[in-house]
Design a protein around this motif. Structure first.
Motif, PDB file in Angstrom:
ATOM      1  N   UNK A 137       0.839  -1.185   0.000  1.00  0.00           N
ATOM      2  CA  UNK A 137       0.000   0.000   0.000  1.00  0.00           C
ATOM      3  C   UNK A 137       0.881   1.244   0.000  1.00  0.00           C
ATOM      4  N   UNK A 138       0.436   2.292  -0.669  1.00  0.00           N
ATOM      5  CA  UNK A 138       1.166   3.560  -0.738  1.00  0.00           C
ATOM      6  C   UNK A 138       0.681   4.544   0.312  1.00  0.00           C
ATOM      7  N   UNK A 139       1.570   5.423   0.722  1.00  0.00           N
ATOM      8  CA  UNK A 139       1.200   6.503   1.632  1.00  0.00           C
ATOM      9  C   UNK A 139       0.360   7.521   0.859  1.00  0.00           C
ATOM     10  N   UNK A 140      -0.749   7.996   1.412  1.00  0.00           N
ATOM     11  CA  UNK A 140      -1.534   9.028   0.724  1.00  0.00           C
ATOM     12  C   UNK A 140      -0.704  10.296   0.523  1.00  0.00           C
ATOM     13  N   UNK A 141      -0.711  10.829  -0.684  1.00  0.00           N
ATOM     14  CA  UNK A 141      -0.023  12.077  -0.976  1.00  0.00           C
ATOM     15  C   UNK A 141      -0.958  13.251  -0.733  1.00  0.00           C
ATOM     16  N   UNK A 142      -0.379  14.388  -0.325  1.00  0.00           N
ATOM     17  CA  UNK A 142      -1.231  15.549  -0.106  1.00  0.00           C
ATOM     18  C   UNK A 142      -1.362  16.351  -1.395  1.00  0.00           C
ATOM     19  N   UNK A 143      -2.557  16.872  -1.594  1.00  0.00           N
ATOM     20  CA  UNK A 143      -2.883  17.535  -2.862  1.00  0.00           C
ATOM     21  C   UNK A 143      -2.128  18.845  -3.023  1.00  0.00           C
ATOM     22  N   UNK A 144      -1.855  19.538  -1.927  1.00  0.00           N
ATOM     23  CA  UNK A 144      -1.241  20.865  -2.038  1.00  0.00           C
ATOM     24  C   UNK A 144       0.238  20.763  -2.392  1.00  0.00           C
ATOM     25  N   UNK A 145       1.013  20.061  -1.546  1.00  0.00           N
ATOM     26  CA  UNK A 145       2.456  20.039  -1.746  1.00  0.00           C
ATOM     27  C   UNK A 145       2.853  19.286  -3.000  1.00  0.00           C
ATOM     28  N   UNK A 146       2.069  18.286  -3.391  1.00  0.00           N
ATOM     29  CA  UNK A 146       2.474  17.432  -4.503  1.00  0.00           C
ATOM     30  C   UNK A 146       1.868  17.852  -5.839  1.00  0.00           C
ATOM     31  N   UNK A 147       0.979  18.836  -5.831  1.00  0.00           N
ATOM     32  CA  UNK A 147       0.306  19.195  -7.082  1.00  0.00           C
ATOM     33  C   UNK A 147       1.304  19.671  -8.137  1.00  0.00           C
ATOM     34  N   UNK A 148       2.117  20.670  -7.771  1.00  0.00           N
ATOM     35  CA  UNK A 148       3.061  21.211  -8.756  1.00  0.00           C
ATOM     36  C   UNK A 148       4.147  20.204  -9.140  1.00  0.00           C
ATOM     37  N   UNK A 149       4.771  19.495  -8.180  1.00  0.00           N
ATOM     38  CA  UNK A 149       5.777  18.511  -8.582  1.00  0.00           C
ATOM     39  C   UNK A 149       5.222  17.428  -9.495  1.00  0.00           C
ATOM     40  N   UNK A 150       4.002  16.971  -9.228  1.00  0.00           N
ATOM     41  CA  UNK A 150       3.432  15.908 -10.052  1.00  0.00           C
ATOM     42  C   UNK A 150       3.135  16.386 -11.468  1.00  0.00           C
ATOM     43  N   UNK A 170      -1.860  14.106 -11.367  1.00  0.00           N
ATOM     44  CA  UNK A 170      -2.455  14.716 -10.185  1.00  0.00           C
ATOM     45  C   UNK A 170      -2.407  13.683  -9.068  1.00  0.00           C
ATOM     46  N   UNK A 171      -2.710  14.122  -7.851  1.00  0.00           N
ATOM     47  CA  UNK A 171      -2.705  13.198  -6.723  1.00  0.00           C
ATOM     48  C   UNK A 171      -3.688  12.056  -6.949  1.00  0.00           C
ATOM     49  N   UNK A 172      -4.785  12.328  -7.612  1.00  0.00           N
ATOM     50  CA  UNK A 172      -5.786  11.295  -7.865  1.00  0.00           C
ATOM     51  C   UNK A 172      -5.271  10.193  -8.784  1.00  0.00           C
ATOM     52  N   UNK A 173      -4.213  10.471  -9.546  1.00  0.00           N
ATOM     53  CA  UNK A 173      -3.662   9.453 -10.448  1.00  0.00           C
ATOM     54  C   UNK A 173      -2.822   8.410  -9.725  1.00  0.00           C
ATOM     55  N   UNK A 174      -2.363   8.707  -8.526  1.00  0.00           N
ATOM     56  CA  UNK A 174      -1.416   7.833  -7.838  1.00  0.00           C
ATOM     57  C   UNK A 174      -2.167   6.614  -7.284  1.00  0.00           C
ATOM     58  N   UNK A 175      -1.714   5.397  -7.590  1.00  0.00           N
ATOM     59  CA  UNK A 175      -2.409   4.198  -7.101  1.00  0.00           C
ATOM     60  C   UNK A 175      -2.296   4.064  -5.585  1.00  0.00           C
ATOM     61  N   UNK A 176      -3.371   3.624  -4.953  1.00  0.00           N
ATOM     62  CA  UNK A 176      -3.347   3.414  -3.507  1.00  0.00           C
ATOM     63  C   UNK A 176      -2.612   2.132  -3.124  1.00  0.00           C
ATOM     64  N   UNK A 177      -2.596   1.169  -4.027  1.00  0.00           N
ATOM     65  CA  UNK A 177      -1.933  -0.095  -3.745  1.00  0.00           C
ATOM     66  C   UNK A 177      -1.050  -0.490  -4.929  1.00  0.00           C
TER      67      UNK A 177
END
Length: 896
Positions: free
Chosen positions: A621-634, A640-647
């Motif tokens: 399982x992956x650690x949930x990413x935060x939408x604010x800090x990771x938006x620009x790097x992603x 986007x954060x929603x693209x990152x798989x949870x598992x």
């Protein structure tokens, strides 16, 4: 891809070595008369059995066999070998097993890599066992997780077995690269014995250490009940000093805490063996181990040029335009010197740090706020392993029941979390990171507290028939069940408000959009994982002829993982009730691990073999990413954060091995050679992120290859002289690129690992040991040398991804250990010097501090769209440095 010269040369060497081995086997077959039953041989020479290299009997296949008669690559290291080679812990086990890498900086735990197959996240790739009990532990993702398998103290062991190549059939998941087994002595029902050791040593540039241990036992009731117990305490001297990085012009003798990286280890074991009846036994074991490691954060520092300083220019921010949760305010032009600041403008003054004369490249470590009287960074790992083994013999068939419980816990305390161990700052590579040190706000550090605990209950039922000289069949099979739980708790405390006020003129709430928490708690992470495994396995050996044997095996497993995790706070930039802060769910896999092997014996001591086997490990399982800090790097990935798989799912390896094991030169030489090719698919790859997103993720993708050859030679040219040589060549690389997730908007996936990128393992490793035995003054004496060599290799993450460091060139190095001993009637006395030449494999400082070979629009001093300027970086990055020279004296007392 175009075949390189090195690749062609590696293939030629491997093929040529195997051709020589096969030809030699044929010659040996012609010179040796084999017994028709295949149980014995008459050698052509006349060497006495006592004067030929001795073979260690192992239980790697769940059937007792000589290590040189098993058709896989195995290293069996006895306690006597460990002692004479100066191997005192798992991290130094590579001195006896080339191709094995160990070490992750966690007290009492290790993450092993075998034949290039290794990982620091998700399920382990190497199985670790204490006798028949698995110590392997699922590895949590994120920072400071204290991952790794707990390992025992190297005292009162019978032997260590290292099985190379996937062992999924007999040992299940997490044995993709191989398996490491620590085998303890069995209590005797007929004979008393005792063993004691006192050892003292001194570390160059450091403090002293010692080891005190005693072990012994024997029959309580003759032939019915026996016990054995041991206890040992091992203190390792430190050799790294702590300094205040904010001081300048510090004299070498003004360190804060000298020799601070010491460790203290304690272990105790008790075992009882009860002969219930003529054909049945019951053995009860309890093992306790704890390891305390002081000053765990920070490491040996690269030397700096004399007088070198680090400077950043002044920067101004428009605080009137700051937005809550918007990070750093926009920059504006600073007024001329002496002019007043306009309203709503904050000035960050120019800052200069250094020089740092204590960064001398030998014995200095930097841990930022140790001078504030905080306790040093530390880790404490505890492990308890009770087990019950029942054995019943039914003639040729044997039944064994193994019931065990493993509990381990690591408590960690880190200071200077956001300063030490980071990549270089703007003065070395402009545009990559914020200023490494902040003399205007020296209190800016993190204090983290972490707890990683787990427990495993397991039960195995095993039936085996070892066969006999006149039988064609032998087999082993069993049922296995385990349920393990992992809980990780991590909290970070940082005075963020003072820092954002100083750097940007705004509060931490304005910067992050997350309210301040009590006690400056800025990060909270919780992980709970439950793994349940059920499996059935079996191996069958069939002698087609007296010389040809085939083996087939399979293991079918059902693995279910349930997880829950929570990640919130200013560092994660999520609140506890945010839907992106929590993740839960379950994963279920049914892996199948087959094995096939063909073995041909020219004589009972000379064979060639070919094998194919499969290994696997479960998903995670992956650690949930935060939408604010990771938006620009992603956005650099088009994600986007929603693209990152949870598992992420399981991955697997297929390994193919061709080898030979032979007795040569009048039985005085044991020659083992093998070549391997491993295909790794669906790799659980750690995806790095650009600076600003604190946490990456793991996903399946790409393919990799690990190919090479192993050579093991034991040679006794004369009765008094022994030579032990082991070498491995390993070419491990990604054979297919790894891509990030496909964005939801339909854009093409971004390549995050390039095809052809090398694994972080050396191509060549080798050890050479020599021992000369002689009689003097009525005593048996010996002198011994052990050389260890590791080739150069590249490691690290490409710029500009998170985790990049220019210290990615690990040069070749070698170590020399010396030892001499005198045997008395009561035991022996030994003196030794480990790393006798005091070799230190520093990275090339010119490479590390030379001119930049890249550029990029990463983070600027005042921030930018691709980073979070709140994360600071440090020039004090650990280098690849072996331990310094250690000299000591050892007293062993033996009673039988």
């Amino acid at each position: 891809m175009k075949t390189t010269y090195d690749t062609r040369r590696a293939r030629t060497l491997i093929a040529g070595a195997l051709l020589v081995a096969l030809c030699t086997s044929a010659v040996r077959a012609a010179d040796t008369t084999a017994d028709p039953g295949g149980a014995s041989a008459t050698p052509t020479g006349t060497a006495d059995a006592e004067n030929i290299p001795q073979e260690v009997v192992v239980t790697a296949t769940h059937i007792s066999q000589g290590v040189n008669h098993i058709p896989i690559t195995i290293s069996a290291v006895t306690q006597d070998d460990l002692d004479k080679k100066g191997i005192t812990d798992a991290s130094s086990l590579a001195a006896a097993v080339p191709g094995l890498q160990a070490g992750n900086g966690v007290a009492g735990k290790q993450t092993f890599t075998i034949r290039g197959i290794g990982s620091s996240v998700g399920a382990a790739t190497t199985g670790v066992y204490l006798d028949d009990t698995s110590l392997t532990q699922f590895q949590g993702a994120g920072v400071d997780q204290s991952n790794g398998a707990p390992v025992p103290e190297f005292f009162d062991l019978e032997r260590v077995e290292v099985l190379e190549g996937p062992q999924g059939t007999l040992y299940g998941g997490s044995s993709e690269g191989g398996t490491v087994r620590f085998i303890t002595p069995t209590p005797s029902l007929t004979q008393y014995s005792a063993y004691g050791r006192a050892q003292i040593e001194d570390t160059r540039y450091g403090s002293s250490g010692h080891l005190y241990g005693v072990a012994g036992g024997g029959p309580i009731i003759d032939n019915q009940l026996g016990v054995r117990a041991s206890v040992v305490e091992h203190k390792t001297g430190g050799w790294l000093d702590i300094y205040n990085p904010y001081s300048t012009g510090v004299a070498p003798d003004s360190d804060i805490a000298p020799n601070n990286n010491w460790s203290d280890e304690f272990a105790a074991r008790v075992s009882a063996l009860w002969q219930i009846a003529d054909n049945s036994t019951l053995q009860l074991n309890y093992y306790h181990h704890q390891n305390y490691l002081n000053a765990t954060l920070g490491g040996p520092t690269e030397p700096l040029a004399p007088g070198q300083v680090f400077t950043t220019p002044q920067t101004c921010f428009n605080t009137a335009a700051a937005k809550v949760g918007g990070g750093a305010p926009p920059k504006v032009a600073c007024p001329p010197a002496g002019s007043p600041l306009a309203a709503g403008v904050h000035l960050l003054p120019a800052q200069t740090t250094g020089p740092f004369p204590f960064l001398n490249g030998t014995d200095a470590v930097v841990v930022g706020n140790a001078y504030l009287n905080w306790p040093p960074s530390s880790q404490l790992t505890k492990m308890q392993v009770p087990s019950i083994t029942f054995t019943q013999d039914f003639g040729r068939i044997s039944f064994k029941s193994i019931s065990s419980y493993v509990r381990n816990e690591t408590e960690a305390f880190f200071i200077d979390r956001n300063v030490g161990g980071r990549a270089l700052g703007v003065t070395q590579y402009p545009g990559t990171a914020t200023y490494p040190l902040d003399p205007g706000d020296p209190d800016y550090t993190g204090i983290s507290q972490a707890n990683n605990g787990g427990n495993t209950v397991s039960q195995e039922f095993r039936l085996s028939d070892p066969g006999s000289a006149d039988s064609r069949w032998s087999w082993v099979g069993g049922l296995y069940y385990s349920r393990s739980r992992l809980s990780t708790s991590y909290d970070l405390f940082t005075p963020t408000n003072e820092t954002t006020e100083f750097l940007y003129g705004i509060s931490s709430y304005e910067y992050f959009g997350i309210p301040d928490q009590p006690n400056n708690r800025t990060g909270t992470y919780r992980l709970h994982v439950t793994n349940t495994e059920e499996a059935a396995y079996g191996n069958v050996n069939f002698k087609v002829t007296d010389k040809l044997k085939v083996t087939g095996g399979v293991r079918i497993s059902s693995i279910e993982q349930n997880f829950y995790q929570l990640n919130f706070g200013q560092e994660s930039q999520d609140t506890a009730d945010s839907p992106l802060a929590a993740a839960s769910g379950s994963i279920h896999n049914v892996p199948v691990a087959p094995l096939a092997n063909v073995q041909y014996n020219f004589t009972p001591d000379d064979m060639v073999y070919a094998s194919g086997s499969k290994g696997f490990r479960s998903g995670g399982v992956n650690i949930p990413l935060n939408a604010f800090a990771c938006a620009a790097p992603l956005q650099l990935y088009g994600l986007t954060v929603a693209d990152i798989p949870k598992t992420y799912g399981p991955d697997e390896v297929w390994s193919y091995e061709l080898g030979t094991k032979m007795r040569m030169l009048d039985q005085r030489m044991q020659f083992n050679l093998s070549a391997f090719w491993i295909n790794w698919s669906g790799i659980q790859s750690a995806i790095p992120t650009p600076p600003g997103c604190n946490t990456g993720w793991t996903e399946n993708g790409g393919k990799a290859v690990s190919r090479g050859a192993d050579l093991q030679v034991q040679y006794r040219p004369i009765d008094a002289f022994d030579i032990d040589m082991k070498m491995q060549y390993d070419d491990a690389y990604y054979a297919q690129q790894v891509q990030g997730p496909t964005p939801l908007n339909g854009s093409p996936a971004t390549v995050v690992i390039e095809k052809g990128q090398k694994f972080n393992v050396p191509n060549f490793t080798g050890v050479l040991g020599t021992q000369y035995n002689f009689a003097l003054f009525g005593h048996t004496n010996f002198v011994r040398t052990d050389w260890q060599y590791q080739g150069a290799y590249q490691a690290g993450t490409p710029y500009p991804l998170s985790g990049f460091t220019p210290y990615d060139n690990f040069p070749a190095w070698f170590l020399l250990n010396l030892r001499a001993g005198v045997n008395f009637n009561w035991g022996d006395v030994q003196i030794y010097a480990n790393n006798a030449l005091n070799r230190q494999a520093w990275n090339n400082p010119q490479n590390a501090f030379g001119q930049s070979s890249f550029g990029g629009a990463g983070c600027s001093v005042s921030g930018g769209p691709n980073c979070s300027t709140f994360i600071t970086f440090s020039p004090f990055v650990s280098a690849n440095v072996p331990v310094p020279r250690v000299v000591g004296i050892q007293f062993d007392y033996t009673f039988k």
